[in-house]
Design a protein around this motif. Structure first.
Motif, PDB file in Angstrom:
ATOM      1  N   THR A 197      21.304  28.920 -30.927  1.00 51.03           N
ATOM      2  CA  THR A 197      21.649  30.181 -30.268  1.00 51.03           C
ATOM      3  C   THR A 197      23.140  30.205 -29.953  1.00 51.03           C
ATOM      4  N   PHE A 198      23.686  31.403 -29.882  1.00 50.11           N
ATOM      5  CA  PHE A 198      25.065  31.577 -29.443  1.00 50.11           C
ATOM      6  C   PHE A 198      25.168  32.919 -28.732  1.00 50.11           C
ATOM      7  N   GLY A 199      26.168  33.033 -27.876  1.00 52.76           N
ATOM      8  CA  GLY A 199      26.291  34.196 -27.015  1.00 52.76           C
ATOM      9  C   GLY A 199      27.130  35.309 -27.622  1.00 52.76           C
ATOM     10  N   ARG A 200      27.067  36.447 -26.947  1.00 54.70           N
ATOM     11  CA  ARG A 200      27.832  37.607 -27.400  1.00 54.70           C
ATOM     12  C   ARG A 200      29.326  37.330 -27.341  1.00 54.70           C
ATOM     13  N   GLU A 201      29.745  36.564 -26.337  1.00 53.08           N
ATOM     14  CA  GLU A 201      31.170  36.238 -26.222  1.00 53.08           C
ATOM     15  C   GLU A 201      31.602  35.267 -27.315  1.00 53.08           C
ATOM     16  N   ASP A 202      30.653  34.510 -27.879  1.00 48.53           N
ATOM     17  CA  ASP A 202      30.979  33.569 -28.954  1.00 48.53           C
ATOM     18  C   ASP A 202      31.173  34.269 -30.292  1.00 48.53           C
ATOM     19  N   LEU A 203      30.583  35.455 -30.436  1.00 51.41           N
ATOM     20  CA  LEU A 203      30.600  36.140 -31.727  1.00 51.41           C
ATOM     21  C   LEU A 203      32.023  36.422 -32.190  1.00 51.41           C
ATOM     22  N   LYS A 204      32.866  36.910 -31.290  1.00 47.90           N
ATOM     23  CA  LYS A 204      34.250  37.219 -31.657  1.00 47.90           C
ATOM     24  C   LYS A 204      34.991  35.949 -32.059  1.00 47.90           C
ATOM     25  N   VAL A 205      34.768  34.871 -31.316  1.00 41.78           N
ATOM     26  CA  VAL A 205      35.435  33.601 -31.630  1.00 41.78           C
ATOM     27  C   VAL A 205      34.989  33.087 -32.988  1.00 41.78           C
ATOM     28  N   LEU A 206      33.696  33.176 -33.265  1.00 43.70           N
ATOM     29  CA  LEU A 206      33.162  32.700 -34.542  1.00 43.70           C
ATOM     30  C   LEU A 206      33.684  33.525 -35.712  1.00 43.70           C
ATOM     31  N   MET A 207      33.765  34.839 -35.511  1.00 37.46           N
ATOM     32  CA  MET A 207      34.261  35.702 -36.582  1.00 37.46           C
ATOM     33  C   MET A 207      35.740  35.434 -36.852  1.00 37.46           C
ATOM     34  N   GLU A 208      36.529  35.258 -35.806  1.00 42.90           N
ATOM     35  CA  GLU A 208      37.946  34.943 -35.991  1.00 42.90           C
ATOM     36  C   GLU A 208      38.112  33.579 -36.658  1.00 42.90           C
ATOM     37  N   ASN A 209      37.252  32.637 -36.306  1.00 43.29           N
ATOM     38  CA  ASN A 209      37.303  31.314 -36.922  1.00 43.29           C
ATOM     39  C   ASN A 209      37.001  31.405 -38.413  1.00 43.29           C
ATOM     40  N   PHE A 210      36.017  32.237 -38.769  1.00 40.94           N
ATOM     41  CA  PHE A 210      35.648  32.372 -40.177  1.00 40.94           C
ATOM     42  C   PHE A 210      36.766  33.059 -40.967  1.00 40.94           C
ATOM     43  N   VAL A 211      37.254  34.179 -40.443  1.00 37.94           N
ATOM     44  CA  VAL A 211      38.299  34.920 -41.147  1.00 37.94           C
ATOM     45  C   VAL A 211      39.563  34.077 -41.282  1.00 37.94           C
ATOM     46  N   GLY A 212      39.856  33.280 -40.258  1.00 37.51           N
ATOM     47  CA  GLY A 212      41.057  32.459 -40.313  1.00 37.51           C
ATOM     48  C   GLY A 212      40.980  31.365 -41.356  1.00 37.51           C
ATOM     49  N   LYS A 213      39.766  30.887 -41.662  1.00 33.76           N
ATOM     50  CA  LYS A 213      39.603  29.814 -42.642  1.00 33.76           C
ATOM     51  C   LYS A 213      39.292  30.326 -44.038  1.00 33.76           C
ATOM     52  N   ALA A 214      38.761  31.561 -44.124  1.00 37.19           N
ATOM     53  CA  ALA A 214      38.394  32.103 -45.436  1.00 37.19           C
ATOM     54  C   ALA A 214      39.636  32.574 -46.167  1.00 37.19           C
ATOM     55  N   THR A 215      39.789  32.166 -47.397  1.00 40.13           N
ATOM     56  CA  THR A 215      40.941  32.541 -48.205  1.00 40.13           C
ATOM     57  C   THR A 215      40.679  33.844 -48.929  1.00 40.13           C
ATOM     58  N   ALA A 216      41.620  34.755 -48.901  1.00 39.32           N
ATOM     59  CA  ALA A 216      41.489  36.014 -49.629  1.00 39.32           C
ATOM     60  C   ALA A 216      41.869  35.804 -51.086  1.00 39.32           C
ATOM     61  N   LEU A 235      25.639  31.894 -46.031  1.00 39.72           N
ATOM     62  CA  LEU A 235      24.597  32.050 -45.017  1.00 39.72           C
ATOM     63  C   LEU A 235      25.191  32.153 -43.613  1.00 39.72           C
ATOM     64  N   GLY A 236      26.242  31.373 -43.355  1.00 39.48           N
ATOM     65  CA  GLY A 236      26.869  31.431 -42.040  1.00 39.48           C
ATOM     66  C   GLY A 236      27.452  32.789 -41.743  1.00 39.48           C
ATOM     67  N   TYR A 237      28.141  33.373 -42.733  1.00 41.26           N
ATOM     68  CA  TYR A 237      28.712  34.701 -42.525  1.00 41.26           C
ATOM     69  C   TYR A 237      27.613  35.742 -42.334  1.00 41.26           C
ATOM     70  N   CYS A 238      26.491  35.593 -43.041  1.00 40.56           N
ATOM     71  CA  CYS A 238      25.390  36.548 -42.899  1.00 40.56           C
ATOM     72  C   CYS A 238      24.840  36.537 -41.477  1.00 40.56           C
ATOM     73  N   VAL A 239      24.823  35.367 -40.839  1.00 30.35           N
ATOM     74  CA  VAL A 239      24.406  35.299 -39.439  1.00 30.35           C
ATOM     75  C   VAL A 239      25.371  36.090 -38.563  1.00 30.35           C
ATOM     76  N   LEU A 240      26.667  35.899 -38.779  1.00 32.33           N
ATOM     77  CA  LEU A 240      27.671  36.629 -37.993  1.00 32.33           C
ATOM     78  C   LEU A 240      27.598  38.121 -38.262  1.00 32.33           C
ATOM     79  N   HIS A 241      27.404  38.497 -39.524  1.00 34.93           N
ATOM     80  CA  HIS A 241      27.312  39.914 -39.876  1.00 34.93           C
ATOM     81  C   HIS A 241      26.091  40.550 -39.215  1.00 34.93           C
ATOM     82  N   GLY A 242      24.954  39.840 -39.242  1.00 35.72           N
ATOM     83  CA  GLY A 242      23.762  40.377 -38.594  1.00 35.72           C
ATOM     84  C   GLY A 242      23.943  40.544 -37.101  1.00 35.72           C
TER      85      GLY A 242
END
Length: 296
Positions: free
Chosen positions: A186-205, A114-121
């Motif tokens: 709520t979160f800002g447009r500038e937060d989106l990049k930080v959140l996405m990098e945080n998710f990708v950095g923690k998600a294991t491939a 669900l968290g990633y879906c928020v970032l994707h949207g």
């Protein structure tokens, strides 16, 4: 005097795709009823409208989007503008368009929590709006979850605060996204990049250094809780708004407990006309041909 040359765009993000709940019904979990002829998803859409969102983006896959769109249509009417007294009320009503965003097929069962879906949207909303005009790019994002229920009228006094720069966290006692409750924020447009990098950095491939990982460790991002995905936003200074009551309905047990509460009995479908459940007229299409096709 500094002149503001662009309007503020608050985009509502509602994640529907993601981890399935334990309802095990033929329809999507977000379409569970919380009142007669009123679903959890519709409640979330009206919440976004009450918060002052200019657009609403529902992240749902192609297998459930037809039924979801049949229930919601292409827009919802702003409840605030609907209540204004005008000589011609329909002219004062503000229509808030609803967009349906599928998750990329290569992310199925890999990252689609669900968290990633928020970032994707939020990412898709930014990309599509910016392609139309840079002035339409969202400034802030309002994340609302169908699996968290509260009285959306309680956020009406905070509408101006929500439609400003600065992160806002909705809480009810100890419940918030910090405790993995489905409360809005709520979160800002500038937060989106930080959140996405945080998710990708923690998600294991699927593999690390060319070595295949055990099945239970592959694509761990699909199991991330909200506090992990939005940790940078939680740690960032935010304005907290306390809700009078709030209930999680993310499981059958919690759903049954909510239906037994007095607050559940007070819920009802919004004022007639807020949820139009209708579609915009298509552009460049002969409406007579569409009517004839439906009659066949």
């Amino acid at each position: 005097m500094e002149i503001n040359t662009r309007s503020f765009h608050l985009a509502g993000i509602i994640p529907v795709s993601g981890q399935p709940l334990d309802f095990c019904m033929d329809w999507s979990d977000c379409l569970m009823p919380i009142a007669p002829n009123y679903t959890a998803l519709e409640h979330s859409v009206v919440e976004c409208a009450m918060a002052g969102c200019e657009t609403i983006w529902i992240v749902c896959n192609d297998d459930i989007s037809p039924l979801v769109r049949y229930r919601l249509g292409d827009y919802v009417v702003d409840p605030v503008s609907f209540r204004r007294f005008e000589r011609h009320p329909s002219e004062a009503q503000r229509q808030i368009p609803i967009f349906y965003v599928p998750v990329d097929s290569n992310e199925y069962d890999r990252r689609d929590c669900l968290g990633y879906c928020v970032l994707h949207g939020a990412k898709v909303a930014t990309k599509i709006s910016s392609q139309i005009s840079k002035w339409l790019s969202p400034d802030m994002f309002y994340a609302s979850f169908p699996y968290g229920v509260f009285d959306y009228n309680s956020i009406r006094p905070h509408r101006k605060e929500i439609s400003k720069r600065g992160n806002i966290l909705f809480t009810c006692g100890e419940k918030s996204i910090n405790t993995n409750s489905y409360t809005s924020f709520t979160f800002g447009r500038e937060d989106l990049k930080v959140l996405m990098e945080n998710f990708v950095g923690k998600a294991t491939a699927g593999s690390v250094a060319g070595k295949r990982l055990p099945r239970e460790k592959r694509y761990s991002g699909k199991n991330f809780n909200l506090d992990i995905v939005f940790e940078p936003v939680i740690m960032k200074h935010t304005l907290k708004i306390e809700l009078p009551w709030f209930y999680d309905i993310g499981s059958w047990r919690e759903y049954c407990e909510f239906l037994a509460t007095p607050e559940s009995a007070s819920l009802k479908v919004p004022t007639k006309g807020v949820l139009k459940r209708s579609e915009f007229n298509p552009i460049g299409v002969d409406m007579e041909e569409i009517k004839d096709a439906k009659q066949l």
